[in-house]
Design a protein around this motif. Sequence first.
Motif, PDB file in Angstrom:
ATOM      1  N   VAL A   1       0.839  -1.202   0.000  1.00  0.00           N
ATOM      2  CA  VAL A   1       0.000   0.000   0.000  1.00  0.00           C
ATOM      3  C   VAL A   1       0.875   1.253   0.000  1.00  0.00           C
ATOM      4  CG1 VAL A   1      -1.674   1.319   1.343  1.00  0.00           C
ATOM      5  CG2 VAL A   1      -1.914  -1.150   1.160  1.00  0.00           C
ATOM      6  N   SER A   2       1.980   1.210   0.765  1.00  0.00           N
ATOM      7  CA  SER A   2       2.816   2.398   0.914  1.00  0.00           C
ATOM      8  C   SER A   2       3.623   2.717  -0.345  1.00  0.00           C
ATOM      9  CB  SER A   2       3.790   2.217   2.089  1.00  0.00           C
ATOM     10  OG  SER A   2       3.089   1.863   3.254  1.00  0.00           O
ATOM     11  N   LYS A   3       3.871   1.692  -1.164  1.00  0.00           N
ATOM     12  CA  LYS A   3       4.788   1.844  -2.290  1.00  0.00           C
ATOM     13  C   LYS A   3       4.386   2.998  -3.217  1.00  0.00           C
ATOM     14  CE  LYS A   3       4.296  -0.420  -5.854  1.00  0.00           C
ATOM     15  NZ  LYS A   3       3.720  -1.569  -6.556  1.00  0.00           N
ATOM     16  N   ASP A   4       3.099   3.016  -3.598  1.00  0.00           N
ATOM     17  CA  ASP A   4       2.631   4.055  -4.514  1.00  0.00           C
ATOM     18  C   ASP A   4       2.799   5.451  -3.920  1.00  0.00           C
ATOM     19  OD1 ASP A   4       1.976   2.170  -6.309  1.00  0.00           O
ATOM     20  OD2 ASP A   4      -0.174   2.146  -5.845  1.00  0.00           O
ATOM     21  N   TYR A   5       2.526   5.561  -2.617  1.00  0.00           N
ATOM     22  CA  TYR A   5       2.649   6.873  -1.961  1.00  0.00           C
ATOM     23  C   TYR A   5       4.105   7.325  -1.930  1.00  0.00           C
ATOM     24  CZ  TYR A   5      -2.149   6.261  -0.327  1.00  0.00           C
ATOM     25  OH  TYR A   5      -3.502   6.080  -0.260  1.00  0.00           O
ATOM     26  N   LEU A   6       5.014   6.360  -1.680  1.00  0.00           N
ATOM     27  CA  LEU A   6       6.442   6.701  -1.657  1.00  0.00           C
ATOM     28  C   LEU A   6       6.902   7.169  -3.034  1.00  0.00           C
ATOM     29  CD1 LEU A   6       8.104   3.965   0.568  1.00  0.00           C
ATOM     30  CD2 LEU A   6       8.186   6.434   0.889  1.00  0.00           C
TER      31      LEU A   6
ATOM     32  N   VAL B   1       7.650  10.124   5.099  1.00  0.00           N
ATOM     33  CA  VAL B   1       7.771   8.663   5.095  1.00  0.00           C
ATOM     34  C   VAL B   1       6.985   8.080   6.264  1.00  0.00           C
ATOM     35  CG1 VAL B   1       9.378   6.744   5.405  1.00  0.00           C
ATOM     36  CG2 VAL B   1       9.959   8.619   3.861  1.00  0.00           C
ATOM     37  N   ALA B   2       7.041   8.745   7.432  1.00  0.00           N
ATOM     38  CA  ALA B   2       6.274   8.273   8.586  1.00  0.00           C
ATOM     39  C   ALA B   2       4.779   8.310   8.289  1.00  0.00           C
ATOM     40  CB  ALA B   2       6.591   9.131   9.816  1.00  0.00           C
ATOM     41  N   ILE B   3       4.327   9.388   7.645  1.00  0.00           N
ATOM     42  CA  ILE B   3       2.912   9.508   7.292  1.00  0.00           C
ATOM     43  C   ILE B   3       2.514   8.381   6.346  1.00  0.00           C
ATOM     44  CG2 ILE B   3       1.239  10.896   5.996  1.00  0.00           C
ATOM     45  CD1 ILE B   3       2.807  13.377   7.001  1.00  0.00           C
ATOM     46  N   ILE B   4       3.339   8.139   5.337  1.00  0.00           N
ATOM     47  CA  ILE B   4       3.034   7.110   4.340  1.00  0.00           C
ATOM     48  C   ILE B   4       2.955   5.737   4.997  1.00  0.00           C
ATOM     49  CG2 ILE B   4       4.007   5.899   2.351  1.00  0.00           C
ATOM     50  CD1 ILE B   4       5.054   8.660   1.410  1.00  0.00           C
ATOM     51  N   TRP B   5       3.882   5.491   5.909  1.00  0.00           N
ATOM     52  CA  TRP B   5       3.901   4.227   6.635  1.00  0.00           C
ATOM     53  C   TRP B   5       2.602   4.050   7.415  1.00  0.00           C
ATOM     54  CZ3 TRP B   5       6.297   0.137   5.588  1.00  0.00           C
ATOM     55  CH2 TRP B   5       6.593  -0.853   6.536  1.00  0.00           C
ATOM     56  N   THR B   6       2.160   5.136   8.071  1.00  0.00           N
ATOM     57  CA  THR B   6       0.921   5.084   8.853  1.00  0.00           C
ATOM     58  C   THR B   6      -0.281   4.814   7.958  1.00  0.00           C
ATOM     59  OG1 THR B   6       1.947   6.781  10.205  1.00  0.00           O
ATOM     60  CG2 THR B   6      -0.345   6.257  10.676  1.00  0.00           C
ATOM     61  N   ILE B   7      -0.312   5.477   6.793  1.00  0.00           N
ATOM     62  CA  ILE B   7      -1.425   5.236   5.859  1.00  0.00           C
ATOM     63  C   ILE B   7      -1.444   3.760   5.476  1.00  0.00           C
ATOM     64  CG2 ILE B   7      -2.428   5.780   3.610  1.00  0.00           C
ATOM     65  CD1 ILE B   7      -0.749   8.323   3.645  1.00  0.00           C
ATOM     66  N   GLY B   8      -0.271   3.212   5.202  1.00  0.00           N
ATOM     67  CA  GLY B   8      -0.164   1.811   4.834  1.00  0.00           C
ATOM     68  C   GLY B   8      -0.809   0.935   5.899  1.00  0.00           C
TER      69      GLY B   8
ATOM     70  N   ILE C   1      -8.953  11.127   8.346  1.00  0.00           N
ATOM     71  CA  ILE C   1      -7.760  10.381   8.740  1.00  0.00           C
ATOM     72  C   ILE C   1      -7.024   9.807   7.542  1.00  0.00           C
ATOM     73  CG2 ILE C   1      -6.911   8.388  10.032  1.00  0.00           C
ATOM     74  CD1 ILE C   1      -9.296   8.824  11.939  1.00  0.00           C
ATOM     75  N   VAL C   2      -7.762   9.158   6.650  1.00  0.00           N
ATOM     76  CA  VAL C   2      -7.050   8.480   5.569  1.00  0.00           C
ATOM     77  C   VAL C   2      -6.676   9.446   4.442  1.00  0.00           C
ATOM     78  CG1 VAL C   2      -8.111   6.258   5.997  1.00  0.00           C
ATOM     79  CG2 VAL C   2      -9.167   7.832   4.376  1.00  0.00           C
ATOM     80  N   LEU C   3      -5.679   9.037   3.686  1.00  0.00           N
ATOM     81  CA  LEU C   3      -5.303   9.770   2.481  1.00  0.00           C
ATOM     82  C   LEU C   3      -5.402   8.769   1.343  1.00  0.00           C
ATOM     83  CD1 LEU C   3      -2.065  11.578   3.681  1.00  0.00           C
ATOM     84  CD2 LEU C   3      -4.182  12.674   3.023  1.00  0.00           C
ATOM     85  N   ILE C   4      -6.482   8.851   0.587  1.00  0.00           N
ATOM     86  CA  ILE C   4      -6.635   7.930  -0.541  1.00  0.00           C
ATOM     87  C   ILE C   4      -6.648   8.759  -1.808  1.00  0.00           C
ATOM     88  CG2 ILE C   4      -7.970   6.013  -1.482  1.00  0.00           C
ATOM     89  CD1 ILE C   4      -9.508   5.894   1.090  1.00  0.00           C
TER      90      ILE C   4
END
Lengths: 151, 159
Positions: A17-22, B44-51, B84-87
């Motif tokens: 899931v995170s890959k695309d955001y990164l 990166v922390a934000i992205i990890w949390t979204i994941g 909360i989410v970022l989609i």
Amino acid sequence: MLFWAIRPDKALAVLFVSKDYLLEMLCILPPVLILCGLFDAWVPKRTVERLMGEASGIKGTSIAFVLGTVAMGPLYAAFPIGKSLLDKGASLYNVAAFLCVWAAIKIPMVLFEIKFLGAEFALLRLALTVPAILFIAALLNTFRMNTSRIQ
Amino acid sequence: MFIAVIWGVAGLGLVLSWAKNRGNTRKALQFFRRAFLSLAPSIVAIIWTIGFILTFLPSEFVLGAIGRNAGIMGVVIAAVFGSIVLIPAFIAFPLAASFLRQGADVRAIAAFVTTLVMVGALTVPLEMKFFGRRFTLLRNSISFVMALVIAFVMGEVLR
């Protein structure tokens, strides 16, 4: 890492899931920040003040709307841009409007919303969002004014 | 497409700037380095949390819980979830559409879509770095309330 040891299957899903955001971050953030840096180094303060400052009126707000609409990218890419504008003398009202427009109104996004949720839904939401943004910007501006008077 | 354009413009800008004035260009690059180093870890922390959130709290589950019978609480839950989410829109809109077809409350869908774009709970710490605590908390909370207002007006109009 600890999480990886406990639930390797879920950890993979998180990574996926995170890959695309990164990727999005690595594609958009560097050029945006380079442009901010160039803006910071080259554009004189009084130009921004004249175009988007306190006295710029409806012109400044229109510029904020156009800037926010045409640009693409996640909201966090707008933070450094908004900050640069603020530092160069744009009014808080216009910067707040810029941030909200960047977040909420994008032409491709509106088209996409029309396609999936219908023109009625999308255009009504858009028509309500514009005054909402102006209201939010005005409120933020007023609150800021109050604090500076108290201090 | 947009990504190619913005890289092109940034690259061209750097070249022109370098040809014209090296001092200013160095200043611009320093700005870039400072900003990137301070931003990247938080993002990166934000992205990890979204994941994590998207993995453990599937949107299907939450949007499914806000059907027509959920009432005002359903609308509020939808707004909180959207905050909360970022989609990305290309996932959120089809998803929202499928739930509308299945009979979800139009107000809840409107609230979800509006807070999704306008309120960013996860990016609050980042926004504070740039604009301060007061501005950030006010912008997000007023946006949240306005999203609810928009949702209820839409509910009335589209009934």
